[in-house]
Write a protein that holds these residues in place. Sequence first.
Motif, PDB file in Angstrom:
ATOM      1  N   SER A  50       3.965-118.934  61.800  1.00 24.05           N
ATOM      2  CA  SER A  50       4.839-117.845  61.378  1.00 24.05           C
ATOM      3  C   SER A  50       4.502-116.606  62.201  1.00 24.05           C
ATOM      4  CB  SER A  50       4.652-117.554  59.883  1.00 24.05           C
ATOM      5  OG  SER A  50       3.380-116.951  59.655  1.00 24.05           O
ATOM      6  N   HIS A  51       5.421-115.653  62.230  1.00 22.79           N
ATOM      7  CA  HIS A  51       5.194-114.454  63.033  1.00 22.79           C
ATOM      8  C   HIS A  51       3.959-113.686  62.549  1.00 22.79           C
ATOM      9  CE1 HIS A  51       8.964-114.949  65.174  1.00 22.79           C
ATOM     10  NE2 HIS A  51       9.571-115.164  64.023  1.00 22.79           N
ATOM     11  N   HIS A  52       3.796-113.582  61.229  1.00 20.01           N
ATOM     12  CA  HIS A  52       2.649-112.847  60.686  1.00 20.01           C
ATOM     13  C   HIS A  52       1.336-113.532  61.056  1.00 20.01           C
ATOM     14  CE1 HIS A  52       0.098-110.584  57.977  1.00 20.01           C
ATOM     15  NE2 HIS A  52      -0.333-111.728  57.469  1.00 20.01           N
ATOM     16  N   ILE A  53       1.267-114.846  60.870  1.00 21.83           N
ATOM     17  CA  ILE A  53       0.048-115.573  61.215  1.00 21.83           C
ATOM     18  C   ILE A  53      -0.205-115.483  62.713  1.00 21.83           C
ATOM     19  CG2 ILE A  53      -0.984-117.886  61.330  1.00 21.83           C
ATOM     20  CD1 ILE A  53       0.316-118.471  58.629  1.00 21.83           C
ATOM     21  N   GLY A  54       0.865-115.538  63.496  1.00 23.12           N
ATOM     22  CA  GLY A  54       0.720-115.441  64.938  1.00 23.12           C
ATOM     23  C   GLY A  54       0.111-114.124  65.386  1.00 23.12           C
ATOM     24  N   LEU A  55       0.415-113.038  64.681  1.00 21.51           N
ATOM     25  CA  LEU A  55      -0.103-111.723  65.053  1.00 21.51           C
ATOM     26  C   LEU A  55      -1.493-111.449  64.487  1.00 21.51           C
ATOM     27  CD1 LEU A  55       3.078-109.474  64.652  1.00 21.51           C
ATOM     28  CD2 LEU A  55       1.801-109.888  66.767  1.00 21.51           C
ATOM     29  N   HIS A  56      -1.747-111.915  63.264  1.00 21.44           N
ATOM     30  CA  HIS A  56      -2.946-111.470  62.554  1.00 21.44           C
ATOM     31  C   HIS A  56      -4.027-112.533  62.355  1.00 21.44           C
ATOM     32  CE1 HIS A  56      -1.157-107.556  61.628  1.00 21.44           C
ATOM     33  NE2 HIS A  56      -0.029-108.216  61.459  1.00 21.44           N
ATOM     34  N   HIS A  57      -3.747-113.771  62.642  1.00 22.07           N
ATOM     35  CA  HIS A  57      -4.747-114.828  62.474  1.00 22.07           C
ATOM     36  C   HIS A  57      -4.931-115.659  63.740  1.00 22.07           C
ATOM     37  CE1 HIS A  57      -5.100-114.451  58.012  1.00 22.07           C
ATOM     38  NE2 HIS A  57      -3.867-113.987  58.134  1.00 22.07           N
ATOM     39  N   LEU A  58      -3.829-115.988  64.381  1.00 20.34           N
ATOM     40  CA  LEU A  58      -3.849-116.910  65.508  1.00 20.34           C
ATOM     41  C   LEU A  58      -4.754-116.486  66.669  1.00 20.34           C
ATOM     42  CD1 LEU A  58      -2.481-119.639  66.174  1.00 20.34           C
ATOM     43  CD2 LEU A  58      -0.701-118.347  67.364  1.00 20.34           C
ATOM     44  N   PRO A  59      -4.814-115.193  67.030  1.00 21.18           N
ATOM     45  CA  PRO A  59      -5.653-114.825  68.186  1.00 21.18           C
ATOM     46  C   PRO A  59      -7.097-115.294  68.087  1.00 21.18           C
ATOM     47  CG  PRO A  59      -4.203-113.017  67.618  1.00 21.18           C
ATOM     48  CD  PRO A  59      -4.041-114.037  66.526  1.00 21.18           C
ATOM     49  N   ASP A  60      -7.723-115.132  66.928  1.00 23.08           N
ATOM     50  CA  ASP A  60      -9.117-115.576  66.754  1.00 23.08           C
ATOM     51  C   ASP A  60      -9.236-117.089  66.902  1.00 23.08           C
ATOM     52  OD1 ASP A  60     -10.055-113.037  66.384  1.00 23.08           O
ATOM     53  OD2 ASP A  60     -10.048-113.137  64.189  1.00 23.08           O
ATOM     54  N   TRP A  61      -8.256-117.817  66.348  1.00 25.10           N
ATOM     55  CA  TRP A  61      -8.304-119.272  66.438  1.00 25.10           C
ATOM     56  C   TRP A  61      -8.160-119.732  67.887  1.00 25.10           C
ATOM     57  CZ3 TRP A  61      -3.737-120.251  62.532  1.00 25.10           C
ATOM     58  CH2 TRP A  61      -4.072-119.698  61.288  1.00 25.10           C
ATOM     59  N   LEU A  62      -7.191-119.133  68.582  1.00 25.57           N
ATOM     60  CA  LEU A  62      -6.879-119.606  69.925  1.00 25.57           C
ATOM     61  C   LEU A  62      -7.972-119.290  70.930  1.00 25.57           C
ATOM     62  CD1 LEU A  62      -3.043-119.014  70.382  1.00 25.57           C
ATOM     63  CD2 LEU A  62      -4.278-121.044  69.601  1.00 25.57           C
ATOM     64  N   ARG A  63      -8.626-118.134  70.765  1.00 21.88           N
ATOM     65  CA  ARG A  63      -9.724-117.810  71.689  1.00 21.88           C
ATOM     66  C   ARG A  63     -10.776-118.908  71.665  1.00 21.88           C
ATOM     67  NH1 ARG A  63      -8.513-112.203  70.786  1.00 21.88           N
ATOM     68  NH2 ARG A  63      -9.434-112.288  68.711  1.00 21.88           N
ATOM     69  N   ARG A  64     -11.135-119.345  70.467  1.00 20.46           N
ATOM     70  CA  ARG A  64     -12.149-120.387  70.356  1.00 20.46           C
ATOM     71  C   ARG A  64     -11.596-121.745  70.791  1.00 20.46           C
ATOM     72  NH1 ARG A  64     -15.258-122.208  64.792  1.00 20.46           N
ATOM     73  NH2 ARG A  64     -16.145-124.130  65.634  1.00 20.46           N
ATOM     74  N   PHE A  65     -10.360-122.032  70.412  1.00 21.75           N
ATOM     75  CA  PHE A  65      -9.766-123.328  70.756  1.00 21.75           C
ATOM     76  C   PHE A  65      -9.652-123.491  72.272  1.00 21.75           C
ATOM     77  CE2 PHE A  65      -6.121-126.235  71.328  1.00 21.75           C
ATOM     78  CZ  PHE A  65      -6.579-127.315  70.582  1.00 21.75           C
ATOM     79  N   ARG A  66      -9.201-122.463  72.971  1.00 23.92           N
ATOM     80  CA  ARG A  66      -9.061-122.554  74.423  1.00 23.92           C
ATOM     81  C   ARG A  66     -10.423-122.678  75.098  1.00 23.92           C
ATOM     82  NH1 ARG A  66      -4.745-124.645  75.558  1.00 23.92           N
ATOM     83  NH2 ARG A  66      -4.967-123.983  77.717  1.00 23.92           N
TER      84      ARG A  66
END
Length: 297
Positions: free
Chosen positions: A98-114
């Motif tokens: 969702s747009h909200h999760i993409g802005l406020h949660h996803l960045p932390d997840w993706l930094r570690r995932f990548r």
Amino acid sequence: MDSNSLKAFLCIVDQGSFSEAAEILHLTQPAISKRLATLENQLDTRLVDRSHREIRLTDAGARLLPHARKILDEIHNARHSITANNETVGGELHAIASHHIGLHHLPDWLRRFRREYPQVDLNLQFMESDAAYTQMDKRNAELAFVTLSDSMNPEFSILAQWPDPMAFVVGADHPLADVPSPTLRDLVPHPALVPDTSSATYRVVSRLFLEENLTLKPLMPTNYLETIKMMTSVGLGWSVLPVSMLDDSLRVVPVPHRVSRVLGAIALSGRELGKAAQALLDIVEQQEGINRGRDQA
């Protein structure tokens, strides 16, 4: 029935167009029409009514639809079972946020995932939660991170969830900003900046007002919380926003009602996650656990 014919049938139904289905499956339009015709010949019945401008399923097509999805799900699961001993996490991962999760949660997840799984080709889509449910039902993604809904189709499994506490807020210059002990009744005369009626957030807020026999006055509904935040900050009305979004442009209105929604990760029941999807899910659960611990400290 072969899997390619079933894929063609489902893609035509989901896209509502032979040409768009052909483009998605990287086929010519005659080729995808031939696959559908082959399936219809095998079943000795028409599956799609071609006499209208819009694609319409026949009764037989409507009955086949859920079975076709389940058959392809089982083929998907079989492939994962065969490669289960392969420890490499790679390949392509389709996910939705969702747009909200993409802005406020996803960045932390993706930094570690990548960092941990650079060999995964991550294909992300951003959309409203209701649209995400539709795309998941069409098998266009393995995972979706959405606002969980009490009306969610039972075919979806909730793989992870976490609370998203919210607060009543106004702009610094709004009349409600200086009310010492406001109630829901104090909010009634002022416009409400809330998502549209189909959203889980609206249902949570609306339920509070209905329980006290009060009426909401929605103004310019939009499901983009960042837009709602901006409109609230300039004094156009009051809103209910996640606590994670609050900053100096907003003032909390201490209404004596707790409001929260639930965010989570969903997948289709009976459809196994690939290694990349499971790896991302593990990171999400760990990271959100860390965030909850930090908030409670």
